[in-house]
Every structure is written in structure tokens, then in C-alpha cells.
Design a protein around this motif. Structure first.
Motif, mmCIF file in Angstrom:
data_model
loop_
_atom_site.group_PDB
_atom_site.id
_atom_site.type_symbol
_atom_site.label_atom_id
_atom_site.label_comp_id
_atom_site.label_asym_id
_atom_site.label_seq_id
_atom_site.Cartn_x
_atom_site.Cartn_y
_atom_site.Cartn_z
ATOM 1 N N VAL A 123 10.119 -4.235 5.174
ATOM 2 C CA VAL A 123 10.281 -5.339 4.135
ATOM 3 C C VAL A 123 10.081 -6.731 4.810
ATOM 4 C CG1 VAL A 123 11.463 -6.578 2.197
ATOM 5 C CG2 VAL A 123 11.313 -4.045 2.559
ATOM 6 N N PHE A 124 10.816 -6.839 5.784
ATOM 7 C CA PHE A 124 10.995 -8.219 6.635
ATOM 8 C C PHE A 124 9.431 -8.433 7.176
ATOM 9 C CE2 PHE A 124 15.568 -7.714 6.696
ATOM 10 C CZ PHE A 124 15.802 -8.914 6.527
ATOM 11 N N LYS A 125 8.647 -7.298 7.503
ATOM 12 C CA LYS A 125 7.402 -7.585 8.378
ATOM 13 C C LYS A 125 6.467 -7.897 7.069
ATOM 14 C CE LYS A 125 6.299 -4.489 11.353
ATOM 15 N NZ LYS A 125 6.159 -3.029 11.886
ATOM 16 N N TYR A 126 6.500 -7.193 6.155
ATOM 17 C CA TYR A 126 5.744 -7.613 4.755
ATOM 18 C C TYR A 126 6.024 -8.967 4.554
ATOM 19 C CZ TYR A 126 3.985 -7.399 0.034
ATOM 20 O OH TYR A 126 3.233 -7.683 -0.966
ATOM 21 N N ALA A 127 7.131 -9.539 4.468
ATOM 22 C CA ALA A 127 7.425 -10.939 4.075
ATOM 23 C C ALA A 127 6.658 -11.840 5.040
ATOM 24 C CB ALA A 127 8.980 -11.190 4.100
ATOM 25 N N VAL A 128 6.614 -11.479 6.508
ATOM 26 C CA VAL A 128 6.344 -12.379 7.231
ATOM 27 C C VAL A 128 4.466 -12.339 7.197
ATOM 28 C CG1 VAL A 128 5.717 -12.652 9.813
ATOM 29 C CG2 VAL A 128 7.890 -12.171 8.843
ATOM 30 N N LYS A 129 3.901 -11.072 6.754
ATOM 31 C CA LYS A 129 2.601 -11.043 6.609
ATOM 32 C C LYS A 129 2.213 -11.614 5.495
ATOM 33 C CE LYS A 129 -0.778 -7.335 5.856
ATOM 34 N NZ LYS A 129 -1.104 -5.745 5.765
ATOM 35 N N MET A 130 2.779 -11.830 4.254
ATOM 36 C CA MET A 130 2.564 -12.414 3.064
ATOM 37 C C MET A 130 3.052 -14.023 3.167
ATOM 38 S SD MET A 130 0.908 -10.088 1.581
ATOM 39 C CE MET A 130 0.629 -10.665 0.086
ATOM 40 N N ASP A 131 3.438 -14.271 4.168
ATOM 41 C CA ASP A 131 3.700 -16.048 4.309
ATOM 42 C C ASP A 131 4.915 -16.324 3.295
ATOM 43 O OD1 ASP A 131 1.609 -16.340 6.038
ATOM 44 O OD2 ASP A 131 0.322 -16.825 4.525
ATOM 45 N N ILE A 132 5.844 -15.246 3.099
ATOM 46 C CA ILE A 132 6.844 -15.440 2.422
ATOM 47 C C ILE A 132 8.071 -16.176 3.196
ATOM 48 C CG2 ILE A 132 8.794 -14.403 0.863
ATOM 49 C CD1 ILE A 132 6.677 -12.476 -0.004
ATOM 50 N N ILE A 133 8.105 -15.487 4.378
ATOM 51 C CA ILE A 133 9.147 -16.236 5.655
ATOM 52 C C ILE A 133 8.265 -16.529 6.881
ATOM 53 C CG2 ILE A 133 11.352 -15.262 4.647
ATOM 54 C CD1 ILE A 133 10.958 -12.802 6.720
ATOM 55 N N VAL A 134 8.873 -17.098 7.774
ATOM 56 C CA VAL A 134 8.178 -17.370 9.026
ATOM 57 C C VAL A 134 8.427 -16.714 9.916
ATOM 58 C CG1 VAL A 134 7.749 -19.300 10.755
ATOM 59 C CG2 VAL A 134 8.013 -19.899 8.249
#
Length: 383
Positions: free
Chosen positions: A140-151
Motif C-alpha cells: 500500500v505504501f509503495k502504491y501511494a508513492v507510485k501514485m504521488d500520494i506520498i513522497v
């Protein structure tokens, strides 16, 4: 551009800033944000600079309030379309039991590295497979980074704590041995022959003599057995959920394999085949799939938990060395290594995609053999 201004509150004078955050992708219009509550103009300027940096990195203002649960739903709605039903059920269980209760309500951008380490430490005290939980949560964290949700990914470099027993190398075996030796195998199969049905005796015999997984055996069809060539094809596995069952292909390519059968096993399978055919003739009105090797009376596949229950009952009743159903695969590997098979041969027969899995069994077995050798030497020398 950003603007800064002072405003009055009951607590005194505070600062705010307003900043244009670009085009809203949903509305196509420009949008702005206002952030308040800074004690000094300097604090407001630093917060403004940080927000500007995040926007430059691709983090949109719309994503700033997403919780971990929100992002999980986004990720899983896509990921679940690429995996099998059994994997989907397993992943959902891990998230619902261990991950979402700890991360779900938190804004994903505010989850820190120390908190992630604290969570992993807590889970490690509860279950042995904490690394698998970390892998799933990390998706989930990796997805968030990929989708520019977190840095940055706060979970990426969290350390899996070692259990105390992993740090102690003395007495590594003892009660941890999850396989049987030859005399234990002979005793067990004698018990199954005397106390269980022919069907169940044949299943346990196959588990020990082939090293197949229980799901592979319960998905077995007679077409998968070549009596002339003396071979068994393993290419699917049984999956059960909510009272329903289906046959699916295994996770890895290496799990699909063709293995040889010894004459004793072939004879036993022929005996069971004849018995099953006689039973079908005796009850012609039963509508069942006659091609499935092991079924219940009504022709449906056996429950996966059935074999675990039978094994545990026999272990307790006869005070056998405790092992699991999976331990019967280790038992087969133990017999192969003791018979002189190579690591590569054992890996292929068991369908291990990772040779390290085979090496772990090999190390355990060879260490046991070394201990037996020392005992034999002491007995021979006599002092």
C-alpha cells in the motif's frame, strides 16, 4: 505564489498562508489552499515551502487527507483483479486482522517510520510470519508513492525483530523437528492401515511417498496418474471458501511437475481405484465425479482441514512425535536426502520455486545425521 498574514485568535496573534496549488484534475479549475495556526511568520514560511516542495514532487492537495484505508481500497480494487481467489482471501485476512486495525484510520502522509517500527514489533510478538505482514502492508505504501500520494515510504526500511529462539543456536532441533524418521513413518503407516479407511490410508501414504501438498492430492484426478509409466502429474490445487470449492493452478511454475511413483504406491492406488469403482457400481444413483481420486461419500472433495484433524487425532492417541501435515512434505524430503538424492532433485520433486526452501530442510536433516553419527561413535568406543 503564496501570501502570508497575521490574524487574531483568543490565544493571541497567529499566522496563516494562502497558496495557489494549481489545477484541480477533477474540476479543471484552479484551486488554492489556506493553512493556519502558525505562531510566527517564519513557521508559516517553512510550512509553505514544504508544501510547495511536495506539490513539485507530484503530491496533489487532494491526496493530503487520504487515510491508509482509503489508499488500501484504491490499491486492492486493482490488485485483486490480478490474483487468484485463494490469494485474495489470504491477503484480505491479513489486512483485516493485523494491518488495517493499526494503520487504517491514520492519514497515510502522517504515518512515521518510528510508528511503523512499533507496529511491526507488536505483530512480531503475536505471529511468526511478521515478514509476510510487512510485505503486504508495504504494498500500500509503495502504491501511494507510485501514485504521488506520498513522497517517501515510511515502512520500507523497518527492521523485522528476531525472536529469541532464532538467536540461540544450541539445541536447535529437539521439539522443533517437523518430520518423521523411518521407524516413525513405519509405525504411523501401520496405524493408518489398521485404523483408517482405505481412502485415508492411501492419502497419508501418498503425502509421505510423494511429498505432495494436501491441496494437490485432494485436487488429483485419475487422469493425472499414469500407471504404465509409473508417474503422477501435479498441476492444480484445491481451494475452499465459504463452503464452496474450486480447482486452481498453483502460484508458481515450479509447482507444476511430473513425479515418479514406486511400485508399492502404484499397487496401493490400483487397490483404491478398484474399491472406488465397486462403490460407484453399488450406488449408481449417486451423482458424483468419478474422475476425482479422493472424495467424500457424496462425491464432493474432502475438506482441507480434514487431514489435519485426522493426523492430530492419531498423534495424540498413539503419542507420536508431533508434526504438521506440512511436516509430511519435510518427511519425504528427509527420506530423499537420506537415500542420497541431490538438493536439485529434491527441489524439483517437491516443486520448490526457491532452492533456499530445500536448503533449509537439507541443513536440518544433515545436522540431525551428524548428531546421530556422534552418538554411534560414542556407543562404539564405549567410554
Amino acid at each position: 505564489m503564496a501570501s502570508f498574514q497575521k490574524y487574531s485568535t483568543k490565544q493571541g496573534q497567529l499566522w496563516l498562508f494562502k497558496m495557489d496549488t494549481g489545477i484541480n484534475p477533477d474540476t479543471g479549475k484552479r484551486q488554492a489552499t489556506t493553512r493556519r495556526g502558525f505562531k510566527t511568520k517564519k513557521e508559516a514560511q517553512l510550512a509553505c515551502a514544504k508544501l510547495q516542495q511536495e506539490l513539485t514532487s507530484g503530491v496533489t492537495i487532494n491526496n493530503n487527507n487520504l487515510t491508509y484505508y482509503d489508499v488500501f481500497n484504491q490499491w486492492f480494487s486493482q490488485h485483486s483483479n490480478t490474483i487468484k481467489s485463494s490469494t485474495k482471501k489470504s491477503i484480505s485476512s491479513k489486512f483485516n486482522k493485523h494491518i488495517l486495525p493499526r494503520f487504517g484510520k491514520l492519514k497515510i502522509k502522517e504515518i512515521t517510520k518510528p510508528y511503523c517500527q512499533q507496529v511491526i514489533n507488536e505483530i512480531a510478538k503475536e505471529i511468526a510470519s511478521v515478514n509476510d505482514i510487512k510485505i503486504q502492508a508495504n504494498q500500500v505504501f509503495k502504491y501511494a508513492v507510485k501514485m504521488d500520494i506520498i513522497v517517501k515510504n515510511s515502512l520500507e526500511h523497518v527492521i523485522i525483530p528476531k525472536k529469541k529462539k532464532e538467536l540461540i543456536t544450541e539445541d536447535r532441533h529437539g521439539d522443533e523437528r517437523n518430520y518423521w524418521m523411518k521407524d516413525e513413518i513405519k509405525r504411523f503407516l501401520t496405524i493408518t492401515k489398521e485404523e483408517l479407511s482405505l481412502r485415508d490410508h492411501v492419502i497419508f501414504h501418498l503425502l509421505i511417498y510423494t511429498g505432495a501438498r494436501k491441496g494437490e492430492l485432494l485436487a488429483l484426478e485419475w487422469d493425472d496418474i499414469n500407471f504404465e509409466a509409473g508417474s503422477l502429474r501435479l498441476w492444480k490445487t484445491l481451494f475452499q471458501s465459504d463452503g464452496k470449492h474450486l480447482f486452481q493452478t498453483p502460484k508458481t511454475r515450479d509447482s507444476k511437475r511430473l513425479i515418479s511413483l514406486d511400485t508399492q504406491t502404484l499397487t496401493l492406488l490400483k487397490k483404491w481405484r478398484i474399491s472406488q469403482m465397486e462403490e460407484n457400481l453399488a450406488y449408481p444413483d449417486w451423482k458424483r465425479d468419478n474422475n476425482i481420486v479422493f472424495t467424500r461419500i457424496d462425491g464432493t472433495p474432502l475438506r482441507l482441514a480434514y487431514l489435519n484433524e485426522k493426523l492430530n487425532i492419531l498423534i495424540k492417541r498413539h503419542n507420536l512425535h508431533p508434526i504438521t501435515i506440512h511436516g509430511l512434505r519435510h518427511t519425504h524430503a528427509y527420506l530423499l536426502f537420506e537415500a542420497g538424492a541431490s538438493i536439485k532433485e529434491v527441489q524439483e520433486r517437491l516443486g520448490h520455486s526457491d532452492i533456499q526452501m530445500t536448503m533449509n530442510i537439507y541443513t536440518h536433516v544433515t545436522d540431525t545425521v551428524k548428531e546421530q553419527t556422534a552418538a554411534k561413535f560414542q556407543k562404539y568406543i564405549g567410554f
